[in-house]
Design a protein around this motif. Structure first.
Motif, short mmCIF file in Angstrom:
data_model
loop_
_atom_site.label_atom_id
_atom_site.label_comp_id
_atom_site.label_asym_id
_atom_site.label_seq_id
_atom_site.Cartn_x
_atom_site.Cartn_y
_atom_site.Cartn_z
N ALA A 60 4.56 -5.70 9.15
CA ALA A 60 4.28 -6.45 7.92
C ALA A 60 4.42 -5.51 6.73
CB ALA A 60 2.86 -7.02 7.98
N ARG A 73 8.39 -2.61 -5.34
CA ARG A 73 8.31 -2.03 -4.01
C ARG A 73 6.90 -1.49 -3.74
NH1 ARG A 73 11.83 -0.95 0.25
NH2 ARG A 73 13.11 -2.81 0.15
N PRO A 74 6.43 -1.56 -2.52
CA PRO A 74 5.08 -1.05 -2.24
C PRO A 74 4.87 0.40 -2.65
CG PRO A 74 6.23 -1.71 -0.21
CD PRO A 74 7.06 -2.16 -1.35
N ASP A 75 5.93 1.21 -2.57
CA ASP A 75 5.77 2.61 -2.97
C ASP A 75 5.35 2.74 -4.42
OD1 ASP A 75 6.32 3.76 -0.55
OD2 ASP A 75 8.49 3.77 -0.88
N ILE A 78 1.33 0.35 -4.22
CA ILE A 78 0.26 0.72 -3.27
C ILE A 78 -0.52 1.95 -3.75
CG2 ILE A 78 -0.22 1.57 -0.92
CD1 ILE A 78 0.20 -1.38 -0.80
N ILE A 94 -3.61 -8.90 3.06
CA ILE A 94 -2.41 -8.62 3.84
C ILE A 94 -2.68 -8.81 5.34
CG2 ILE A 94 -0.81 -6.78 4.56
CD1 ILE A 94 -1.11 -5.69 1.61
N ASN A 114 0.10 -1.92 7.99
CA ASN A 114 -0.18 -0.59 7.46
C ASN A 114 -1.56 -0.55 6.82
OD1 ASN A 114 2.55 0.96 7.62
ND2 ASN A 114 3.08 -1.06 6.80
N SER A 116 -4.29 1.76 4.49
CA SER A 116 -4.56 2.93 3.67
C SER A 116 -5.88 3.56 4.10
CB SER A 116 -4.66 2.55 2.20
OG SER A 116 -3.45 2.05 1.75
N ARG A 200 11.73 8.53 9.27
CA ARG A 200 13.17 8.35 9.18
C ARG A 200 13.91 9.59 8.71
NH1 ARG A 200 12.17 4.75 4.80
NH2 ARG A 200 12.88 5.60 2.82
N GLY A 234 14.05 3.83 10.45
CA GLY A 234 15.17 4.04 9.54
C GLY A 234 16.55 4.07 10.20
N GLU A 236 20.04 2.96 10.70
CA GLU A 236 21.00 2.20 9.90
C GLU A 236 22.35 2.04 10.58
OE1 GLU A 236 21.07 3.85 5.95
OE2 GLU A 236 18.98 3.32 5.57
N GLY A 254 14.94 -0.53 11.72
CA GLY A 254 15.82 -0.11 10.63
C GLY A 254 16.81 -1.19 10.25
N TYR A 255 17.53 -0.93 9.16
CA TYR A 255 18.48 -1.91 8.63
C TYR A 255 19.56 -2.26 9.63
CZ TYR A 255 16.31 -0.63 4.15
OH TYR A 255 15.41 -0.40 3.13
P1 C2E Z 1 6.36 2.56 6.12
O1 C2E Z 1 5.12 2.02 6.72
O2 C2E Z 1 6.90 3.83 6.70
O3 C2E Z 1 7.42 1.38 6.20
C1 C2E Z 1 8.79 1.56 6.41
C2 C2E Z 1 9.56 1.54 5.12
O4 C2E Z 1 10.92 1.91 5.40
C3 C2E Z 1 9.65 0.15 4.50
O5 C2E Z 1 9.73 0.33 3.09
C4 C2E Z 1 10.97 -0.36 5.03
O6 C2E Z 1 11.54 -1.40 4.25
C5 C2E Z 1 11.80 0.90 4.97
N1 C2E Z 1 12.93 0.85 5.90
C6 C2E Z 1 13.00 0.21 7.08
N2 C2E Z 1 14.18 0.39 7.68
C7 C2E Z 1 14.89 1.19 6.87
C8 C2E Z 1 16.23 1.74 6.95
O7 C2E Z 1 16.98 1.53 7.89
N3 C2E Z 1 16.62 2.53 5.93
C9 C2E Z 1 15.82 2.78 4.85
N4 C2E Z 1 16.30 3.56 3.88
N5 C2E Z 1 14.56 2.27 4.74
C10 C2E Z 1 14.11 1.49 5.74
P2 C2E Z 1 8.80 -0.50 2.09
O8 C2E Z 1 8.64 -1.90 2.55
O9 C2E Z 1 9.33 -0.25 0.72
O10 C2E Z 1 7.40 0.20 2.26
C11 C2E Z 1 7.21 1.53 1.88
C12 C2E Z 1 5.86 2.03 2.30
O11 C2E Z 1 4.82 1.35 1.61
C13 C2E Z 1 5.56 1.80 3.78
O12 C2E Z 1 6.16 2.82 4.55
C14 C2E Z 1 4.05 1.86 3.78
O13 C2E Z 1 3.61 3.19 3.80
C15 C2E Z 1 3.70 1.24 2.43
N6 C2E Z 1 3.33 -0.16 2.64
C16 C2E Z 1 4.14 -1.24 2.77
N7 C2E Z 1 3.42 -2.36 2.96
C17 C2E Z 1 2.12 -1.97 2.98
C18 C2E Z 1 0.87 -2.66 3.14
O14 C2E Z 1 0.82 -3.87 3.38
N8 C2E Z 1 -0.27 -1.91 3.08
C19 C2E Z 1 -0.24 -0.55 2.86
N9 C2E Z 1 -1.40 0.11 2.82
N10 C2E Z 1 0.91 0.12 2.72
C20 C2E Z 1 2.07 -0.57 2.77
#
Ligand code: C2E
Ligand code: MG
Ligand code: MG
Ligand code: MG
Length: 285
Positions: A60, A73-75, A78, A94, A114, A116, A200, A234, A236, A254-255
């Motif tokens: 999720a 973006r969550p980055d 969050i 969530i 995920n 925190s 990744r 990650g 791809e 991953g993608y």
């Molecule tokens: P994460 O938990 O390591 O999630 C994986 C991130 O890598 C996700 O980014 C996902 O979209 C991205 N990703 C997946 N496959 C690939 C790929 O093949 N290539 C690339 N370049 N990226 C890929 P997203 O969704 O932007 O989330 C980023 C971070 O934000 C997450 O890293 C997680 O730490 C945090 N996050 C996201 N959703 C939540 C949440 O509901 N609660 C909390 N506390 N943190 C969240």
């Protein structure tokens, strides 16, 4: 001359900092209302069995569709949510949403959420999660909680109580972004992780090579001995999928397989792979 240049640089830096700060303040204020305004939604990214190609889990991932700023973006939000404490309310929402969605899926598919560190250390955190599961009608064993090594920086009692309490109920834990933090094997020894997600940066990017492959192999070896799933994040390309599978990873994300998708598409992916008429479409490496 160096002094003039330095001052100009400083001024530029200040302007950027101010802009960042303003944006963070805005985000902080708006985040509190975003839930009620229905601007947030949860997307789901499949985690695939590298042997069979089948979806075993969805992670999720929260998305914010801001009326003026567009998709955030969550980055970006969050960390703001963590600093301001909104993460507790946001995190509860969530988990509840993710559990409700997962309750509609076949029983062998889990959902990963995920967490925190701040959420985990909030009073009543474990109870809140169990309540969300009960309300959604999702068995605890179908929820996985992803935590990163930053959680263990202070190694507080609250953390071990949280993990032990939920593990005892059947909730599973995954160690996320493994290899980017302190990567202490002590945490793996101490806590009942079912899954390790190799970051990744070991799969794609400038640091990938003979060394990163050897590290993945070593982690996968440990996983197989300890009966933990090792997930490569990650992925791809097909080459990356093959490399991590050869190295012994059991799951991939991953993608290459799919981006995170809205709940109705996640459900569609599941029914497609379970419908014999579509079984040929399955993406297997
Ligand atoms: P994460 O938990 O390591 O999630 C994986 C991130 O890598 C996700 O980014 C996902 O979209 C991205 N990703 C997946 N496959 C690939 C790929 O093949 N290539 C690339 N370049 N990226 C890929 P997203 O969704 O932007 O989330 C980023 C971070 O934000 C997450 O890293 C997680 O730490 C945090 N996050 C996201 N959703 C939540 C949440 O509901 N609660 C909390 N506390 N943190 C969240
Ligand atoms: Mg994660
Ligand atoms: Mg991750
Ligand atoms: Mg990450």
């Amino acid at each position: 001359h160096a002094k003039v240049g330095g001052r100009a640089q400083t001024r530029f830096f200040d302007a950027t900092m101010t802009r960042d700060l303003v944006r963070r303040r805005e985000i902080e204020g708006e985040l509190r209302q975003a839930i009620q305004r229905d601007e947030l939604s949860i997307f789901f990214q499949p985690i695939v069995d590298l042997e069979t190609g089948r979806i075993r889990c969805f992670e999720a991932l929260v998305r914010w569709f801001h009326p003026e700023k567009g998709e955030l973006r969550p980055d970006e939000f969050i960390p703001v949510a963590e600093e301001s404490g909104v993460i507790v309310t946001l995190g509860n929402w969530i988990t509840a949403q993710a559990a409700r969605t997962a309750a509609q899926w076949p029983e062998d598919v889990t959902v990963a959420v995920n967490l925190s560190p701040l959420q985990i250390k909030a009073p009543g955190a474990a109870l809140g999660i169990l309540n969300a599961l009960r309300e959604a009608g999702l068995p605890p064993s179908r929820l996985e909680l992803e935590v990163t090594e930053s959680l263990f920086l202070d190694d507080s009692d609250a953390t071990s109580v949280f993990i032990e309490e939920l593990s005892a109920k059947g909730v599973r834990f995954a160690l996320d972004d493994f290899g980017t933090g302190y990567s202490s094997l002590g945490y793996i020894n101490k806590y009942p992780f079912r899954k390790i997600k190799v970051d990744r940066s070991f799969v794609s990017g400038k640091d990938v090579g003979r060394k990163s492959e050897a590290i993945i192999r070593a982690v996968a070896e440990m996983g197989s001995t300890l009966e933990m799933d090792i997930v490569a994040e990650g992925l791809e390309t097909i080459e990356q999928v093959q490399a991590v599978r050869d190295a012994g990873c059991t799951l991939g994300q991953g993608y290459y397989f799919s981006r995170a998708v809205p709940d109705y598409l996640a459900a569609m992916l599941l029914s497609q792979e379970r419908d014999p008429a579509h079984s040929g479409d399955r993406k297997t490496a």
